[in-house]
Design an enzyme around this catalytic site. Structure first.
Site, PDB file in Angstrom:
ATOM      1  N   TYR A 161     -52.881 -19.333   6.473  1.00 12.72           N
ATOM      2  CA  TYR A 161     -51.781 -18.445   6.103  1.00 12.72           C
ATOM      3  C   TYR A 161     -52.185 -17.526   4.957  1.00 12.72           C
ATOM      4  CZ  TYR A 161     -47.184 -17.098   4.208  1.00 12.72           C
ATOM      5  OH  TYR A 161     -46.107 -16.399   3.721  1.00 12.72           O
ATOM      6  N   LYS A 165     -52.412 -13.311   4.221  1.00 15.28           N
ATOM      7  CA  LYS A 165     -51.660 -12.648   3.156  1.00 15.28           C
ATOM      8  C   LYS A 165     -52.595 -12.000   2.128  1.00 15.28           C
ATOM      9  CE  LYS A 165     -47.672 -13.449   4.923  1.00 15.28           C
ATOM     10  NZ  LYS A 165     -46.870 -12.335   5.482  1.00 15.28           N
TER      11      LYS A 165
END
Length: 282
Positions: A161, A165
């Site tokens: 994740y 980002k």
């Protein structure tokens, strides 16, 4: 004032059926903008749009999967045909990928998180930003990253994740540099815990394996619902940042500050170690 600048102007908000996207779409509509709400979940999207219209707000909907390039182009075409020039693009749609060591993560999950969190913004840069630059009117290109875009949480197994980002932060920094002399301001939202449905995996498209459950990240839903900020507060924070010409990173609280400062210290220490090595070998 932001209201004076944006009243009667037009916005697109992705991930607008719930959470930060829904709250920000509402906030923009309340200051007089025409807002296209986009989301992959048509039923809650249409229900939310109906609610906003009942309040006399100017909104329309475009149910779409932002992980597909053609969908982003179609969304941009729809927004221009419906309302005219686009002045605010809030690239907010995203999915979580917490709780699984990266070497155990299925390839389809890698593809899903990359396509939604990274490529959707790439597609927006390609299909939305040029239209916004072309009309030369003031506007905002806002990308949702995460506090995970500046650090990897060792307790939550956020490697996959956070990787996406970090990419959002890098793209946003590059865009801000490239467009500093244009009428378009680039901002990057890096929220900490917000009470949203980020941990929901029910929207995974068929080509990435279809609807799924990720029990390994059940803790995420529990944590953000218990400790997360309300989305409407985050929306207010975004609008405040839009008013301040000196803001680029939009944080929602300072809870992660020590972790990020420690990460930066580790980087600085690495430079010191390199300098010491070079002094020894020269």
């Amino acid at each position: 004032m932001l209201t004076e600048k944006l009243k009667g102007k037009n916005a697109i908000v992705t991930g607008a059926a719930s959470g930060i996207g829904a709250a920000t779409a509402l906030a923009l509509a309340r200051i007089g903008m025409n807002v296209v709400l986009a989301d992959i979940k048509p039923e809650p999207l249409y229900a939310y749009a109906k609610e906003l219209k009942s309040q006399g707000l100017s909104v329309d909907v475009f149910a779409t999967d932002v992980s597909e390039e053609s969908a982003i182009k179609a969304m941009a075409d729809f927004a221009e045909q419906r309302f005219g020039d686009i002045h605010v693009a809030f690239n907010n749609a995203g999915v979580a990928m917490h709780g699984t060591p990266m070497h155990l993560l299925p390839i389809q999950d890698w593809q899903w998180v990359i396509n939604v969190n990274i490529l959707s913004i790439v597609y927006s840069i390609h299909h939305l930003l040029p239209r916004m630059l072309r009309h030369r009117q003031p506007g905002y290109f806002i990308n949702t990253a995460s506090i995970g875009g500046l650090q990897v949480n060792p307790n939550w197994l956020t490697g996959a994740y956070s990787m996406t980002k970090y990419a959002v932060v890098a793209m946003s920094e590059g865009l801000a540099q490239e467009n500093k002399d244009s009428a378009i301001r680039v901002l990057v939202l890096c929220p900490s815990a917000v009470a949203t449905n980020l941990g929901d995996s029910a929207s995974r498209p068929t080509r990435f394996g279809g609807v799924t459950q990720r029990p390994e990240q059940a803790f995420l839903a529990q944590t953000i619902q218990k400790h997360g900020l309300p989305p409407d507060l985050v929306a207010r924070r975004i609008l405040r940042a839009m008013e301040d010409p000196n803001e680029f990173f939009i944080f929602t609280d300072s809870s992660a500050r020590p972790v990020i400062e420690n990460r930066h210290k580790r980087i600085q220490d690495a430079f010191d170690l390199t300098d010491a090595f070079l002094q020894q070998v020269r």
